[in-house]
Structures are given as structure tokens and as C-alpha cells.
Motif scaffolding. Structure first.
Motif, short mmCIF file in Angstrom:
data_model
loop_
_atom_site.label_atom_id
_atom_site.label_comp_id
_atom_site.label_asym_id
_atom_site.label_seq_id
_atom_site.Cartn_x
_atom_site.Cartn_y
_atom_site.Cartn_z
N ILE A 108 0.84 -1.20 0.00
CA ILE A 108 0.00 0.00 0.00
C ILE A 108 0.88 1.25 0.00
N ARG A 109 1.94 1.23 0.80
CA ARG A 109 2.83 2.39 0.84
C ARG A 109 3.46 2.66 -0.51
N MET A 110 3.88 1.60 -1.19
CA MET A 110 4.47 1.79 -2.52
C MET A 110 3.43 2.33 -3.50
N ALA A 111 2.19 1.86 -3.37
CA ALA A 111 1.14 2.36 -4.25
C ALA A 111 0.85 3.83 -4.01
N LEU A 112 0.90 4.23 -2.75
CA LEU A 112 0.59 5.61 -2.39
C LEU A 112 1.74 6.57 -2.68
N CYS A 142 19.86 5.82 -9.34
CA CYS A 142 18.50 5.57 -8.85
C CYS A 142 17.62 4.99 -9.95
N GLU A 143 16.71 4.13 -9.53
CA GLU A 143 15.64 3.62 -10.39
C GLU A 143 14.32 3.99 -9.75
N LEU A 144 13.41 4.58 -10.53
CA LEU A 144 12.14 5.08 -10.02
C LEU A 144 10.98 4.23 -10.53
N LYS A 145 10.02 3.96 -9.65
CA LYS A 145 8.79 3.26 -10.02
C LYS A 145 7.61 4.04 -9.43
N GLY A 146 6.65 4.36 -10.29
CA GLY A 146 5.43 5.00 -9.81
C GLY A 146 5.62 6.44 -9.38
N LEU A 147 6.60 7.14 -9.96
CA LEU A 147 6.86 8.53 -9.62
C LEU A 147 6.93 9.37 -10.89
N PRO A 148 6.57 10.67 -10.81
CA PRO A 148 6.66 11.54 -11.99
C PRO A 148 8.11 11.69 -12.45
N GLU A 149 8.30 11.86 -13.73
CA GLU A 149 9.65 12.01 -14.26
C GLU A 149 10.24 13.38 -13.96
N ILE A 150 9.39 14.42 -13.94
CA ILE A 150 9.85 15.80 -13.76
C ILE A 150 9.28 16.36 -12.47
N GLY A 151 10.14 17.02 -11.67
CA GLY A 151 9.70 17.63 -10.42
C GLY A 151 9.50 19.12 -10.55
N ASP A 205 10.41 17.71 -1.62
CA ASP A 205 10.63 19.04 -2.21
C ASP A 205 10.20 19.08 -3.67
N GLU A 206 10.50 18.02 -4.41
CA GLU A 206 10.29 18.03 -5.86
C GLU A 206 8.85 17.64 -6.26
N ILE A 207 8.26 16.65 -5.58
CA ILE A 207 6.95 16.16 -6.03
C ILE A 207 5.91 16.12 -4.92
N GLY A 208 6.29 16.50 -3.69
CA GLY A 208 5.32 16.55 -2.59
C GLY A 208 5.01 15.21 -1.98
N LYS A 209 5.85 14.18 -2.23
CA LYS A 209 5.64 12.85 -1.66
C LYS A 209 6.93 12.31 -1.09
N LYS A 210 6.82 11.55 0.01
CA LYS A 210 7.97 10.85 0.58
C LYS A 210 7.96 9.42 0.04
N ALA A 211 8.78 9.18 -0.96
CA ALA A 211 8.79 7.88 -1.61
C ALA A 211 9.30 6.79 -0.68
N GLU A 212 8.87 5.55 -0.94
CA GLU A 212 9.47 4.39 -0.30
C GLU A 212 10.86 4.18 -0.93
N VAL A 213 11.82 3.78 -0.11
CA VAL A 213 13.21 3.72 -0.58
C VAL A 213 13.82 2.36 -0.26
N THR A 214 14.48 1.78 -1.25
CA THR A 214 15.30 0.59 -1.05
C THR A 214 16.74 0.96 -1.41
N VAL A 215 17.68 0.65 -0.50
CA VAL A 215 19.09 1.00 -0.71
C VAL A 215 19.92 -0.27 -0.89
N ILE A 216 20.72 -0.31 -1.95
CA ILE A 216 21.62 -1.43 -2.20
C ILE A 216 23.06 -0.90 -2.10
N ILE A 217 23.80 -1.38 -1.11
CA ILE A 217 25.18 -0.95 -0.90
C ILE A 217 26.11 -2.11 -1.28
N SER A 218 26.99 -1.85 -2.22
CA SER A 218 27.96 -2.88 -2.65
C SER A 218 29.36 -2.40 -2.27
N ARG A 219 30.16 -3.29 -1.69
CA ARG A 219 31.52 -2.94 -1.26
C ARG A 219 32.53 -3.87 -1.94
#
Length: 556
Positions: free
Chosen positions: A458-462, A484-493, A539-553
Motif C-alpha cells: 500500500i505504501r508503494m502504491a501511495l 537511482c531507479e524510479l517506479k510510480g513517480l513523476p519524471e519531472i519535479g 521538495d520536488e513532487i510533494g511525496k515521501k517515496a518508499e526507498v530501497t538502498v543497495i550498498i555494494s563494497r
């Protein structure tokens, strides 16, 4: 004084309509022998349970006591009473008892999971009984909207309990046994300790109407139609399907069933002998060759289900059939609260085609399968129970039914899911509470409602979703910019720049300026990245997106 008690515990169906599951127990505290009444499902919606296939009762409390379960009894074959048998049987392991038609449906549920149908025992109607530990249980016929619906007469060391299941007082139900007050009065003669009673229509002030009352209205409507006639109702409402098919047949139309659930239900009714004279049906291929004014389709999807026949027809075509301007579509059903949006969507789609859509119009083409308020009073006065416990209803239904029962001279109590009630004394008493919830069937896997999976969906949908990838060398220095890879977000802020570019720029600055302690600690680095992404997105689109972080060392 005996330390043994008779308990009643709803795990589903009390405080809601659907997902029925009730437990009765007798014995010393935490040593009770148990029986289960009904294992039903309820259905998800896209707003609160996106992607979920079915919702099942939470049976963890029962599963932990499976060695004390004597039997499972199924009152009738509606999905909200039998639909979870195949999903939950292995976790309970007790034999299942039902009358022939319901047993046939239950065996089919088990077969879907490769389980033996020998665990389902067929029982004849009252006065035949089943011994289950301290309980003796019989199936007392009652009218409803599906064949062989039964209340349960449960004899216990502390007195007789009558569990009504779903019921109505219909002397001419078309399919199934008629309401027989004499049989119920006979059951009441020894005295009824507790009546556990359907509450669905407690707010309906007029006496319930018979299924036979709508036959003439349906025949007149179908006879006057100029084009093809399509009618939808619950696939399990065999009585209504019979009423509709008979009306169409008398109006000179060939009958075609569309939707697997509907065909299975009619086939089961014929196989078990509860439906002997259903009109001959034609296949969709045959129906397509018959003049439209001589065809009547009976289709699934009365609640706006997206994959059912009604929705498919509304989108253009199903099994080779199309609706056209001048055709008639009838909802011979009541829309369950919460399903209005899906039903209205279908109505509008048909309207755009020029199809005339008719709903139940205040009861002209639909009657409820549940007892109205005057019928509940009739039941109370006929059974004369010491205690009435309302079930099968939302909280407002249970509370109003408890008031009605008290007006009619019985003790009463509101017991929602998880409320354990002692029925042993002169008045019902709360004996404890059990944690209850819901189990989701998500694809082929059962998940808990509190597992967070649907919440995250639901959070990802919202809010949309951003995946951030960062690569660090053996000295914890960044190798290139984060991407970054974006899903379900506007391209331009708001800055009129691509959102992905703004995010990557802000993250590059953050990672470049981060101290050694932050870059050397995955948790701290992930926390910082998430904070930057959410702030930038806000700031850019008025939404706090859900975030997944991948750290490679890279290793040295």
C-alpha cells in the motif's frame, strides 16, 4: 460446583459479515474439548488489501490446540462459511461434517489442495446426530439462499445450544427446505440454553419475503425485453439462479450459464439431487447462433469482481458474447457494502454501450437470504432461549440484536471476534479474550495481516518507490555517483529537471561529504540515503517515496 464450563468463541464473522469461524468448547479451563463451526473466507479490495486473493480467519489459537479439536461442522456451502476448508484443513486435522450438498462442495475444496475427500463425512438432517467428545450435534434444516442450509443443534452437559447459521423464514424457497416452525418448536421443547443467532438484517423493519415472491416480476421484465437479457447474482444463490432460469425459460429464451463458479454450483446441485428440474442450458457457442431476443445469460460478477463474467462483458467480450445497445442487464442481487465502486464502474461501462441496466429496485428482483427484524423476534419467541448471542454481523448489528433479544426476554451479550464467552451460568459472562486477526492468501502463500507485506504494498502504491545503488571501494570511497531507479513517480519535479537527476545529484553530494564513520557503516549510510531521497522527493513532487538502498563494497 463443577469447574467445567461451556464456552463460545468467535474467530470470524462476529463484528463483520463474512469469514465465519466459531468455536464451542466444554471442559476445565484450558482443557476444553472443542468443535469448530464453519471455516469461511471474505474477499479483499484494492484499497485495503491490494493483490490479496482471499482473506481467511486467523486460526493460530485453534492450531495450538488441534489435539483437542473433535470435529468441524459446516452449516452451508456459501464461501464465507466453507471457503477456507481447503486452505486451513491441514492446520486443524479434524474430521469435517456436513450435509450432502455442502459436503460435495467441501470435498472439492480439499481436492484443489490434493487432500483426501474421505475426511469429509456426510450427515443426514435432524434427528440424526454426530457424537463429538462432550457434544452431540445435529443438522436442523432451515431456509436460506443455497440448498441444504442447516442450523446446528448442539447438546452439551450444560444444556442445548442452537447455532442458527444463516437463515430466513421462507415457506416457499424454490430450492432447499422450507421454513418449518413445527420442527424448530420440537427442538425447543427440552429448553434452549443459548441461541447463537444471525444478525445481518436486524435493521430491516419489515418481515422477510419469499424467493417465490419475485418470480412474476422477473418473468414480466424478461418478457418485455427487446434484446438479449443478462442477469447476475451470487453464483452460490442456487435458488435465485433457478428462479431466473425458470422465468427466462417461460419467456421463451434459451438459458446460458457463464462463469466457472456458477456452472460448478449448478452441477453440484444436480449431482447431489437438490436441483432436479433446472431448465436445459446451451453453451456460449450455441447461444451466439440464437437470435439475441431469444437468449438469456446468467453470469457471475454481481459484486463488481474484475475477473468475473459481468466485468468481462462490460469491457467488451466474454466467451464470444457481446452486449449491444438495447440489451438488458439485471443485477438480481444486493451490493455488499464496500463493493459499490466496482458495481458502479460496470453499470457505467454498460451504459456507454447503450445497455439498459436494472438493479434490485427495492426488492422487485431480489430478496435477502437473511432474517429481518420481525423474523428474529419470531425466532426468539419460538425458541425461548435463556441466552441470545448475536453473530454474523458488524458491531452495530450485534449491538442492536442484543437489544432486541433483551426486549424479547432473553439474556444477551455482544461478543466480537476473539471474545470468549461462558454460557454455563444463568447469564453469559466474558471468560477471556483471544488475539484474532486475519490471514491473507497472497498468491499461493498464506501471510499474516500484521506481517507488513500488504502494508508495504500500500505504501508503494501511495508514495512510489526509489531504488538507490551505491558502490564503495575497499577504502569506503564511492566509485562513481549513486544511481537511482524510479517506479510510480513523476519524471519531472518542481525544478523542471528530471527527478532521477536531482536525486542522484543530491545523493552524490551526501555520500561525498559523509564522514568515514557513516560510509563505513551500512546501517548509517542507508539511513542517511533514505533521509535524502525522502526530503528531495518531498521538495520536488510533494511525496515521501518508499526507498530501497543497495550498498555494494569491493573487498581488498
Amino acid at each position: 460446583m463443577s469447574s467445567k464450563k461451556l464456552i463460545y468463541l468467535p474467530l470470524g464473522g462476529a463484528g463483520e459479515v463474512g469469514m465465519n469461524c466459531y468455536v464451542y468448547g466444554y471442559g476445565a479451563e484450558d482443557q476444553e474439548r472443542l468443535i469448530v463451526v464453519d471455516l469461511g473466507v471474505t474477499f479483499p479490495d484494492m484499497d485495503s488489501t491490494p493483490g490479496v486473493d482471499l482473506i481467511l480467519p486467523d486460526i493460530q489459537w485453534l492450531e495450538e490446540r488441534r489435539d483437542r479439536i473433535e470435529a468441524i461442522f459446516i452449516t452451508h456451502a456459501h464461501e464465507d462459511h466453507v471457503g477456507a476448508v481447503g486452505h486451513l484443513f491441514e492446520r486443524l486435522g479434524a474430521p469435517v461434517y456436513a450435509r450432502a450438498f455442502t459436503a460435495h462442495i467441501a470435498r472439492g475444496k480439499l481436492a484443489e489442495y490434493g487432500l483426501s475427500d474421505k475426511t469429509v463425512k456426510t450427515v443426514s438432517a435432524w434427528p440424526e446426530t454426530v457424537n463429538a467428545g462432550p457434544f452431540t450435534v445435529g443438522f436442523l434444516p432451515v431456509s436460506h439462499s443455497i440448498p441444504e442450509t442447516s442450523a446446528l443443534v448442539i447438546d452439551t452437559p450444560d444444556g442445548r445450544v442452537v447455532h442458527t447459521g444463516d437463515f430466513k423464514l421462507d415457506p416457499t424457497p424454490i430450492v432447499g427446505e422450507p421454513w418449518n416452525p413445527d420442527a424448530w418448536a420440537e427442538v425447543a421443547k427440552p429448553g434452549v440454553k443459548a441461541l447463537i443467532c444471525d444478525s445481518t438484517n436486524v435493521f430491516s423493519p419489515d418481515p422477510g419475503r419469499s424467493e417465490s415472491d419475485i418470480a412474476d416480476n422477473l418473468e414480466a421484465l424478461i418478457s418485455e425485453a427487446q434484446g438479449m437479457v443478462v442477469a447476475t447474482t451470487f453464483a452460490s444463490n442456487v435458488a435465485r439462479l433457478k428462479t431466473l432460469a425458470d422465468a427466462g425459460h417461460r419467456a421463451g429464451r434459451s438459458i446460458c450459464l457463464m462463469g466457472r463458479a456458477m456452472r460448478r454450483m449448478i452441477e453440484a446441485s444436480v449431482t447431489t439431487g437438490v436441483l432436479a428440474d433446472f431448465p436445459t442450458v446451451v453453451s456460449p457457442e450455441e447461444a451466439a447462433q440464437i437470435p439475441r431476443e431469444n437468449v438469456m445469460l446468467l453470469v457471475t460478477g454481481s459484486q463488481g469482481e474484475r475477473r468475473a463474467a459481468s466485468a468481462q462483458l462490460a469491457q467488451g467480450k466474454y466467451n464470444g458474447m457481446r452486449l449491444k445497445e438495447g440489451d438488458l442487464f439485471l443485477f438480481s442481487s444486493k451490493t455488499i457494502p464496500g463493493n459499490e465502486r466496482g458495481v458502479i464502474r460496470i453499470i457505467n461501462q454498460f451504459s456507454e454501450m447503450g445497455v439498459d441496466v436494472i438493479d434490485d429496485q427495492g426488492g422487485r428482483y431480489h430478496v435477502s437470504g437473511h432474517a429481518n427484524r420481525p423474523d428474529l423476534t419470531t425466532m426468539h419467541k419460538l425458541m425461548k432461549p435463556q441466552i441470545v448471542v448475536p453473530m454474523h454481523g458488524e458491531h452495530r448489528h450485534l449491538r442492536e440484536h442484543a437489544r432486541l433479544a433483551q426486549t424479547n426476554g432473553a439474556q444477551s451479550i455482544v461478543a466480537v471476534n476473539g471474545t470468549m464467552v461462558s454460557l454455563s451460568g444463568n447469564a453469559p459472562q466474558i471468560a477471556g479474550y483471544v488475539e484474532t486477526g486475519r490471514t491473507y492468501l497472497d498468491g499461493s502463500v498464506q501471510i499474516g495481516a500484521l506481517d507488513g507485506i500488504v502494508r508495504d504494498r500500500i505504501r508503494m502504491a501511495l508514495n512510489g518507490h526509489v531504488v538507490v545503488s551505491v558502490v564503495l571501494d575497499e577504502n569506503d570511497e564511492p566509485l562513481g555517483e549513486p544511481w537511482c531507479e524510479l517506479k510510480g513517480l513523476p519524471e519531472i519535479g518542481r525544478s523542471n529537471a528530471p527527478l532521477v537527476d536531482v536525486l542522484e545529484s543530491d545523493l552524490d553530494q551526501f555520500v561525498g561529504r559523509a564522514g568515514d564513520k557513516t560510509r563505513g557503516d551500512d546501517d548509517k549510510l542507508e539511513e542517511g540515503i533514505k533521509r535524502i531521497v525522502r526530503k528531495t522527493c518531498l521538495d520536488e513532487i510533494g511525496k515521501k517515496a518508499e526507498v530501497t538502498v543497495i550498498i555494494s563494497r569491493l573487498e581488498a
